[in-house]
Scaffold this active site. Structure first.
Site, short mmCIF file in Angstrom:
data_model
loop_
_atom_site.label_atom_id
_atom_site.label_comp_id
_atom_site.label_asym_id
_atom_site.label_seq_id
_atom_site.Cartn_x
_atom_site.Cartn_y
_atom_site.Cartn_z
N ASP A 159 2.46 -13.70 -6.07
CA ASP A 159 1.64 -12.48 -6.11
C ASP A 159 0.53 -12.58 -7.16
OD1 ASP A 159 0.90 -9.90 -5.40
OD2 ASP A 159 2.94 -9.12 -5.43
N ASP A 214 -1.87 -4.60 0.36
CA ASP A 214 -0.61 -4.34 1.07
C ASP A 214 -0.79 -3.43 2.28
OD1 ASP A 214 0.54 -5.79 -0.94
OD2 ASP A 214 1.83 -4.17 -1.67
#
Ligand SMILES: *[C@@H]1O[C@H](CO)[C@@H](O)[C@H](O)[C@H]1NC(C)=O
Ligand SMILES: *[C@@H]1O[C@H](CO)[C@@H](O)[C@H](O)[C@H]1NC(C)=O
Length: 396
Positions: A159, A214
């Site tokens: 991430d 996201d």
């Protein structure tokens, strides 16, 4: 003046040391033999966020892969997202699995999942902390990659939180090199939210790269990510694919029609299909969608080329940022056509003469959701709002 002359050699020494420790080669391929076709699996995050990162959830998902027939269809990666670790590294500097969530550690779970013929994935971050505040790998890439290898971790989602400013490519290359040197094949799933035009260099770094921020559990989010994927389809290929983010199928925010489009679009765009729902509670309707064998075969086609929008004659041109109804892409044994009722229920038709890779003439077709087949010079589908039909078209 004095200060400047004293500091300069120190700075130079530091730069040389860092360069020697991590010689980054921008065009080096992560040649780990993985991801020749998009990854198929499950991830804990969309189910319950932080709370789901447990051994029990990983094992429940793995058993569901077997019991629901998902394993037989090729779903293989059981992935745990953020919050699996203790907040602090141990005295050696290693990450530690939270014992309340992993009573027997990570390796025992990975071993059990391997014993079921499946693979196990874990999550980390290229910054100093993960997005939820657990240890990040910045400066610990080699150590962390070795730890993952020792546990038998097969998939590493990496991430982008708590990172320094500037182009992310160096951080992601550093972990590529660490994984390559770890002694265990680890699928490298880059999650830096589509920054720095990652699709233009992602193939030289990882097996997949997230194309946007996201996904959220609603039609607008899926439609927006899908529209964007149409503009970068050409960057996908065996070993490196655009990752449109994890599936929201089964989570209640999408109608059955919208779930078909979410799945269909992700499959023809050659995105990894990483399920994101509690498989022990999935409805028959959602399960049927994720088990559509014809779509999984299109997603896993060895040619690995992603479908993109095309404009049939007489139809309005695509509008930037908006999902387009007409999609096509090459397959090793034909062409896939996707039709989406974007704005209203509609009957959508295309003549094969307008379809890239086909051209005027008679072809055989199968609509993969409904299983209907036919032969002719065009296809047509009557669709409810936000529904999708996917045709596989082959030579007569
Ligand atoms: C980031 O770096 C990569 C690789 O060095 C380069 O290809 C890309 O264009 C850069 N992106 C931006 C936005 O500067
Ligand atoms: C095309 O469809 C026709 C009619 O169903 C069938 O006879 C023929 O074998 C099909 N061709 C191919 C190459 O599958």
């Amino acid at each position: 003046m004095l200060q400047a002359t004293m500091i300069l050699p120190l700075v130079l020494t530091t730069l040389v040391t860092v360069a020697n420790a991590s010689p980054l080669e921008p065009n080096k391929r992560l040649d780990n033999g993985l991801g020749k076709t998009p990854a198929l699996g499950w991830n804990s995050w969309n189910v319950g966020g932080c709370s789901t990162a447990t051994a029990a959830n990983a094992l429940t998902a793995a058993k569901a892969f077997v019991n629901l027939g998902l394993k037989d269809l090729g779903y293989s990666y059981v992935n745990i997202d953020d919050c699996w670790a203790n907040k602090n590294r141990n005295s050696n500097g290693d990450m530690v699995a939270d014992p309340s969530k992993w009573p027997n550690g990570i390796k025992s779970v990975a071993d059990q999942i391997h014993g079921m013929g499946l693979k196990f994935g874990l999550y980390g971050c290229s910054g100093t902390q993960t997005c939820a505040g657990y240890p990040g790998s910045q400066g610990n890439e080699v150590r962390d990659a070795k730890l993952l290898a020792s546990w038998g971790v097969d998939y590493w989602k990496y991430d982008n939180c708590y990172t320094p400013s500037g182009n992310s490519s160096g951080r992601f290359m550093r972990m590529r090199d660490a994984l390559a040197g770890s002694g265990w094949p680890i699928f490298y799933s880059m999650c830096q939210w589509g920054n720095d035009a990652v699709w233009t260099w992602g193939r030289s770094v990882g097996n997949s790269w997230r194309t946007t921020g996201d996904i959220t559990n609603d039609w607008a989010s899926a439609a927006k990510i899908g529209a964007h994927a149409g503009t970068i389809a050409g960057f996908a290929g065996p070993g490196g694919f655009n990752d449109l983010d994890m599936m929201e199928i089964g989570n209640g925010g999408l109608s059955a029609a919208e779930e078909r489009t979410h799945f269909g679009l992700w499959c023809i765009a050659k995105s990894p299909i990483i399920l994101g729902t509690d498989l022990s509670k999935i409805s028959a309707s959602s399960l049927k969608i994720i088990k559509t064998a014809g779509l999984l075969a299109i997603n896993q086609d060895p040619l690995g080329k992603a479908a993109a929008p095309f404009k049939p004659s007489g139809k309005p041109a695509p509008v930037s940022g908006k999902l387009y109804p007409y999609w096509a892409g090459p397959l090793s044994d034909g062409v896939v056509i996707g039709l989406i009722a974007v704005d209203a229920a509609a009957t959508l038709s295309v003549s094969f003469a307008d379809v890239p890779g086909l051209g005027a003439g008679t072809y055989n077709w199968t609509e993969v959701y409904g299983g209907t087949t036919g032969s002719g010079t065009s296809v047509s589908a009557s669709l409810g709002l936000h529904d999708m039909a996917v045709f596989k078209v082959t030579k007569v």
